[in-house]
Design an enzyme around this catalytic site. Structure first.
Site, mmCIF file in Angstrom:
data_model
loop_
_atom_site.group_PDB
_atom_site.id
_atom_site.type_symbol
_atom_site.label_atom_id
_atom_site.label_comp_id
_atom_site.label_asym_id
_atom_site.label_seq_id
_atom_site.Cartn_x
_atom_site.Cartn_y
_atom_site.Cartn_z
ATOM 1 N N TYR A 1 -8.553 4.841 -53.123
ATOM 2 C CA TYR A 1 -7.880 5.512 -54.324
ATOM 3 C C TYR A 1 -6.683 4.750 -55.115
ATOM 4 C CZ TYR A 1 -4.790 6.985 -50.502
ATOM 5 O OH TYR A 1 -3.984 6.972 -49.408
ATOM 6 N N HIS B 1 -1.362 6.800 -45.804
ATOM 7 C CA HIS B 1 -0.731 8.191 -45.555
ATOM 8 C C HIS B 1 -0.556 8.486 -44.093
ATOM 9 C CE1 HIS B 1 -0.195 12.705 -45.322
ATOM 10 N NE2 HIS B 1 -1.413 12.675 -44.712
ATOM 11 N N ARG C 1 5.381 5.050 -50.563
ATOM 12 C CA ARG C 1 4.472 4.726 -49.452
ATOM 13 C C ARG C 1 3.850 3.514 -49.452
ATOM 14 N NH1 ARG C 1 -0.682 6.302 -48.687
ATOM 15 N NH2 ARG C 1 -0.793 8.306 -49.804
#
Lengths: 364, 326
Positions: free
Chosen positions: A271, A262, A258
């Site tokens: 993160y 998200h 990805r």
């Protein structure tokens, strides 16, 4: 009374055909029609471009939260293109590319993202399920479609999409087990994009691959380079063929990435390292496939650039068209449509809350 | 004292309880590194470590079921359902074990745990993110269901929920997460579970509300007082179950008129129970039919129409007027 190693399943396969330079293993190269290859490439471009537009619209406050597809176009189109129109498409929430391959209208998807229920109206002849947000919840549905296909003696296939995080949900295991038990014509396409929001793949499961999760349910599993559209296509072709022949389900794990958030409600810089993203950008499925098409002489540089421009032009009018459609949509009482086949009397009364002075306590 | 949003106040409660009691653990999807999708658990993993602030796999049933195991074996788990719409994956654990583990084991293994979940509409969220399903949980014996209506109470109710000997479903109205700030004392403050409060005193009409409907209900009460001299008493439930009915049934004896405002759908909604309590305890004092001001009995529409779905100030006011008739 021995204690010995058991052979419980065939060994797992990994498949990659096209490398980052667009060079390939010719023995593994699928024999695909040139026109279809061009169509696949064009749909990848459309998905990437549409993703960019949606992101702009989201940042500009025109639409709500959405889940970008960038980076996963090869996984989705490679798999979806192996299915026929009569086969069933059962998406999760990131399947913009598969949706476009199926002939989905970007204007509909824009309406959906702008918060209008009309955006998920499924065209009469389409066998497409709506976007499914609760993780893995769509897998049992695909399994049921496949059961009905078998019982009705049809040779269609149900293809369902989900991510690495979904393999942790009970619904995933229940669906695979059910499909395996009854040897149903369903293809489980896992897009392992490495991140379930902020949780990396290695924190999702101790399993070395996701493909091997099929083996416990008696389902063949294969792991493919999910940024290699040819590899995904070959694996999906085999899976679809197996399903159509009545030989049961397959789990295809597409190893992909990805490239963006998200969803637009998320900030990946909290993160994951930008370096990791950069590494994956080098493995971007779109330039890789373009190099292949150029090397094969299917597209020359000029044609490829022209296609990028024409896709941009095609999608350039989507927002205006969506706005025009929004103008024509009904008022709040649309929310009463399609709740039941026939609107019960108490709901008929409630519908009149909007725009009249009817008393709320009147139950009809 | 510090001015806090509800998110910050909840975070404050979690941090203080984790400092106070090392058996308190937090688990859920994305609660660690990113501090939860709404940042309620922000910074906790840095302070208390990954063993006590656990990023779990995407698997609600095991988050809830494992929390029960932890609770029985000496921990105080606070687990998070990322959105209430994903709690249904865990419903069988909640219904079959969590709610009744004390009962199933004849008191041997109580399950002191908290299941937190953001819920409710009004933030332009996607499908399955906006429901108000407090009755799902309130209908299950053995559970306590708590819904705060502002930052300060959110903090003091969460503290009580964590310390409660029984499982608590702690539903957070996400519309109010960052809508306004309140003074939240640094010192410990715990509002008892099972105790509603009078959010506004009045003598003409009794209105029951909670969660995201509470602030707008109070606003309408203030407006109607100023404009028409009608004094509405607003009772903020705080704990939906077990229902603290005395404050509102006694209020009805004073006012003779009643209404309930909730964002949950109307039929078989929480209003039904509230109206029944009034009928049981204060029927002879009523001067008019009780009004329910609720969402309609349809799925929450996609966000372009959600404002029309939620009871707004106009509909609340119309409901007040109907409740005051006769």
């Amino acid at each position: 009374m021995p204690r010995e190693e058991m052979e419980v399943a065939p060994p797992l396969e990994y498949l990659s055909i096209l490398d980052e330079e667009g060079d390939l293993d010719q023995e593994l190269e699928p024999d695909l029609d040139e026109e279809e290859l061009v169509q696949m490439y064009r749909t990848m471009l459309r998905a990437r471009r549409f993703d960019k537009l949606l992101l702009e619209w989201q940042r500009g406050g025109r639409i709500g939260t959405f889940a970008p597809v960038s980076g996963q176009e090869a996984s989705q189109i490679g798999a979806m293109s192996a299915a026929r129109d009569e086969d069933w498409f059962v998406p999760s929430f990131r399947e913009i590319a598969a949706f476009l391959w199926r002939g989905g209208d970007p204007v509909d998807m824009t309406l959906y993202n702008a918060g209008w229920n009309e955006g998920v109206a499924i065209p009469e002849d389409a066998r497409d399920f709506p976007i499914s947000i609760p993780v893995a919840s769509q897998l049992p549905l695909a399994t049921g479609l496949a059961y009905a296909i078998r019982l009705r003696g049809e040779d269609d296939v149900a293809m369902t999409f989900f991510g690495d995080g979904a393999t942790s949900e009970g619904d995933f295991h229940e669906a695979l087990n059910f499909a395996g038990t009854f040897q149903l014509p369903v293809v489980f396409v896992c897009q392992n994009n490495q991140w379930a929001i902020s949780v990396p793949r290695e924190r999702q499961t101790a399993s070395e691959t996701l493909a091997q999760k099929g083996l416990a349910y008696g389902i063949p599993g294969i792991q493919v380079d999910g940024n290699d559209i040819l590899a995904v296509r070959v694996a999906a072709d085999e899976a679809v063929k197996r399903a159509r022949a009545g030989d049961g389900p397959t789990l295809v794990e597409c190893v992909t990435y990805r490239l963006k958030v998200h969803t637009t409600a998320d900030d990946p810089s909290r993160y994951r390292d930008e370096e990791e993203v950069e590494r994956w950008k080098e493995r971007d499925p779109i330039p890789r496939f373009r190099r292949y098409l150029e090397k094969k002489g299917i597209l020359d540089e000029g044609e490829a650039d022209e296609m990028t421009d024409s896709v941009e032009e095609e999608l350039g009018g989507v927002w205006e068209e969506a706005e025009e459609r929004i103008e024509t949509l009904g008022g709040p009482d649309v929310m009463f449509q399609h709740v039941y086949a026939d609107l019960p009397p108490h709901l008929e009364r409630q519908r009149k809350w909007f725009g009249t002075d009817e008393e709320e306590n009147d139950n009809g | 004292m510090a001015e806090m949003t509800m998110v910050e106040a909840l975070n404050h409660a979690l941090r203080q309880e984790m400092e106070r009691d090392e058996s308190v653990v937090v688990l859920g999807e994305d609660v660690g590194e990113v501090g939860g999708v709404f940042r309620v658990t922000d910074g906790l993993v840095d302070e208390f470590g990954e063993d006590r602030v656990v990023d779990t796999p995407v698997a609600e049933a095991v988050i809830v079921g494992a929390s029960l195991g932890m609770a029985v074996n000496g921990l105080r788990p606070i687990c998070e359902m990322q959105f209430s719409g994903f709690s249904y994956h865990a419903m069988h654990q909640i219904e079959n074990h969590v709610a009744r583990f004390r009962w199933r084991t004849r008191g041997r293994f109580p399950a002191p745990m908290v299941i937190r979940m953001p819920y409710g509409a009004g933030v332009r969220a996607l499908e399955h993110h906006s429901e108000s399903r407090e009755v799902f949980f309130s209908h299950i014996p053995g559970l306590k269901v708590v819904i705060p209506s502002g930052p300060r109470l959110a903090r003091s109710l969460l503290v009580s929920a964590i310390r409660d000997p029984d499982p608590v479903i702690f539903m957070e109205p996400k519309l109010l997460y960052r809508q306004f700030r309140e003074e939240v004392p640094e010192d410990e403050e715990a509002h008892p579970l099972g105790e509603s409060r009078v959010a506004r005193e009045g003598s003409d009409l009794t209105v029951v509300a909670w969660g995201a409907m509470l602030p707008r209900t109070v606003e309408v009460a203030e407006e109607i007082a100023e404009e028409e001299g009608i004094e509405v008493e607003v009772v903020d439930l705080l704990t939906v179950s077990p229902l603290d009915s005395k404050p509102f049934t006694e209020s009805v004896r004073k006012t003779g008129h009643a209404a309930v405002v909730h964002e949950a759908q109307r039929s078989w909604g929480p209003g039904g129970e509230i109206v029944a309590r009034i009928m049981e305890d204060s029927f002879w004092y009523l001067e008019a039919p009780i009004q329910r001001i609720t969402a309609p009995d349809v799925p929450v529409p996609f966000f372009a129409r959600e404002e029309a779905y939620l009871p707004d100030k106009d509909r609340i006011r119309k409901g007040f007027r109907a409740a005051l008739e006769a």
